[in-house]
Scaffold this active site. Structure first.
Site, PDB file in Angstrom:
ATOM      1  NE  ARG A  46      -3.070   0.492   3.354  1.00  0.00           N
ATOM      2  CZ  ARG A  46      -2.366   0.615   4.602  1.00  0.00           C
ATOM      3  NH1 ARG A  46      -1.636   1.768   4.534  1.00  0.00           N
ATOM      4  NH2 ARG A  46      -2.439  -0.337   5.608  1.00  0.00           N
ATOM      5  CE1 TYR A  98     -17.616  11.475 -14.827  1.00  0.00           C
ATOM      6  CE2 TYR A  98     -16.174  11.349 -12.605  1.00  0.00           C
ATOM      7  CZ  TYR A  98     -17.227  10.995 -13.618  1.00  0.00           C
ATOM      8  OH  TYR A  98     -17.646   9.589 -13.358  1.00  0.00           O
ATOM      9  CG  ASP A 170      -9.666  16.656 -14.428  1.00  0.00           C
ATOM     10  OD1 ASP A 170      -9.059  15.966 -15.325  1.00  0.00           O
ATOM     11  OD2 ASP A 170     -10.709  16.091 -13.863  1.00  0.00           O
ATOM     12  CE  LYS A 195     -12.938   8.630 -18.269  1.00  0.00           C
ATOM     13  NZ  LYS A 195     -12.900   8.355 -16.945  1.00  0.00           N
TER      14      LYS A 195
HETATM   15  O1  P1T Z   1     -13.484   7.418 -13.779  1.00  0.00           O
HETATM   16  P1  P1T Z   1     -12.341   8.145 -12.813  1.00  0.00           P
HETATM   17  O2  P1T Z   1     -11.182   7.450 -13.273  1.00  0.00           O
HETATM   18  O3  P1T Z   1     -12.488   7.960 -11.231  1.00  0.00           O
HETATM   19  O4  P1T Z   1     -12.043   9.494 -13.136  1.00  0.00           O
HETATM   20  C1  P1T Z   1     -12.911  10.608 -12.855  1.00  0.00           C
HETATM   21  C2  P1T Z   1     -12.988  11.896 -13.632  1.00  0.00           C
HETATM   22  C3  P1T Z   1     -12.223  12.788 -13.351  1.00  0.00           C
HETATM   23  N1  P1T Z   1     -12.043  13.912 -14.146  1.00  0.00           N
HETATM   24  C4  P1T Z   1     -12.499  13.934 -15.590  1.00  0.00           C
HETATM   25  C5  P1T Z   1     -12.519  14.949 -16.573  1.00  0.00           C
HETATM   26  C6  P1T Z   1     -13.304  12.644 -15.642  1.00  0.00           C
HETATM   27  O5  P1T Z   1     -13.882  12.853 -16.904  1.00  0.00           O
HETATM   28  C7  P1T Z   1     -13.635  11.613 -15.039  1.00  0.00           C
HETATM   29  C8  P1T Z   1     -14.218  10.574 -15.473  1.00  0.00           C
HETATM   30  N2  P1T Z   1     -15.244  10.533 -16.459  1.00  0.00           N
HETATM   31  C9  P1T Z   1     -15.959   9.682 -17.116  1.00  0.00           C
HETATM   32  C10 P1T Z   1     -16.196   8.593 -16.558  1.00  0.00           C
HETATM   33  C11 P1T Z   1     -16.783  10.396 -18.420  1.00  0.00           C
HETATM   34  O6  P1T Z   1     -17.347   9.572 -18.968  1.00  0.00           O
HETATM   35  O7  P1T Z   1     -16.774  11.496 -18.437  1.00  0.00           O
END
Ligand code: P1T
Length: 379
Positions: A46, A98, A170, A195
């Protein structure tokens, strides 16, 4: 080192014990010690894992930062940043972002006494009236999800530095290939690694990159104390994904541009949101701080009914109807009922996110096939 070289080599050394050119997957929960406290830098997975360490080094390098930290998801990375704060502290955040970030801020952290102000940051000076002695963090996305708004990172950093406030960007939509917020004065860069960095829709992961050793120490403490760390196999997948980021992003940008223009000229389409249009309200800022405009875009039909949007959403074949973005395959999404459903409707509408908005993550298939798919669905 030029970017393409960095993406392939950064942070990754041949394994010292075997010479393996690819970082091994250290699938282990703990590390044997010669005596209490006598170890090789790894005690418990961890806190430290060699596969994760290689990835964290790569993430830092590609964002031109000193330190990288990996998390089990993008929201876990966001969660760690907000845990730097204390009850009574205030955050100024982008009004378009998001839906899961909005949910984490308003449904989890507000309960613990942290106050969030949603502000349209397309004009950076708009944050100034919200700054007071409790303001500790400005949180932004650029381009924003899903409206592709752009904010001027350097202008925001100029203001936050003056007031001794942290700026976290972000950078999920742009990726380090197109934009490096730390170079523009941000304190922390956050990624949903799920992504473009992962790039193949097969892993959930998040990341933070920073330059300040104090900030790194605090965020590392949160990472190991709260435990939202990714497993070594997922770290391996992302190390592999990063090596082709430049090649994939060039193709995303090329297809994105073709599809944005195709949609804009379509008689059934009312408006296309894409930051590469020269008449995008913040095109000059986008051009200044980005090296390309990516494959994310949203659009609205002239028929503004949800039924019309749903018909298109159900009619594509190559564009798969799914949440997420940034993989090699194209996705189509309905923010109002899917990725941004946790934002109250009035709030969404106020910020310009309509019920009929359709979002595309343009993949790297052949653009002609993608356009034919959209043409058919729009028919
Ligand atoms: O899904 P995750 O890896 O926890 O990430 C969250 C997140 C944070 N910031 C942005 C700009 C994002 O687009 C996302 C996740 N977004 C999607 C799942 C979506 O379809 O927009």
């Amino acid at each position: 080192m030029k970017q393409a070289t960095k993406l392939i080599h950064a942070g990754v050394e041949p394994d010292p014990s075997t010479g393996a050119i690819m970082t091994p997957i250290f699938q282990t929960s703990t590390f044997v010690q010669a005596g209490p406290g006598e170890h090789k830098g790894y005690e418990y997975a961890r806190s430290q894992n060699p596969t994760r360490k290689a990835l964290e080094g790569a993430l830092a390098a590609i964002e031109n930062g000193k330190y990288g930290l990996s998390f089990s998801s993008g929201v876990a990375a966001t969660d760690a940043v907000i845990k730097l704060l204390s009850p009574g502290d205030e955050v100024i955040c982008a009004n378009d972002m998001y839906g899961g970030t909005y949910r984490l801020f308003t449904k989890i952290f507000e309960k613990f006494g942290i106050k969030f102000h949603s502000v349209n940051m397309q004009d950076a000076s708009a944050i100034e009236p919200f700054i007071n002695e409790n303001t500790k963090l400005v949180w932004t996305e650029t381009p924003t999800n899903p409206l592709m708004n752009i904010c001027d990172i350097a202008a925001l950093a100029h203001i936050t530095k003056k007031h001794n406030i942290l700026l976290c960007v972000d950078n999920t939509f742009a990726t380090p290939y197109l934009q490096n917020p730390l170079d523009l004065g941000a304190d922390i860069v956050m990624h949903s690694v799920t992504k473009y960095l992962g790039g193949h829709s097969d892993v959930i992961q998040g990341a933070l990159v920073m330059n300040s050793p104090e900030l790194h120490e605090k965020l590392y403490f949160i990472q190991k104390s709260c435990g939202a760390v990714p497993g070594p196999f997922d770290c391996f997948l992302v190390l592999r994904g990063i090596k082709t980021l430049h090649v994939r992003m060039r193709a995303h940008c090329e297809n994105g541009e073709l599809i944005a223009h195709y949609l804009r000229n379509h008689p059934k389409v009312k408006r296309v949101y894409w930051c590469g249009f020269s008449d995008h309200p913040n095109f000059e800022i986008a051009k200044k701080q980005m090296r390309g405009f990516g494959g994310m875009m949203s659009f609205e039909l002239k028929d503004e009914s949800v039924e019309a949007a749903k018909k298109v959403l159900k009619s594509t074949h190559l564009f798969a109807l799914a949440e997420s973005l940034g993989g090699v395959e194209s996705l189509i999404n309905h923010p109002a009922t899917m990725t941004h459903a946790s934002i109250p409707r009035e709030e969404r509408l106020k910020n310009g996110l309509s019920d009929g908005l359709i979002r595309l993550s343009v993949g790297i298939e052949d653009a002609e096939d993608l356009i034919a798919d959209l043409e058919n669905a729009l028919k």
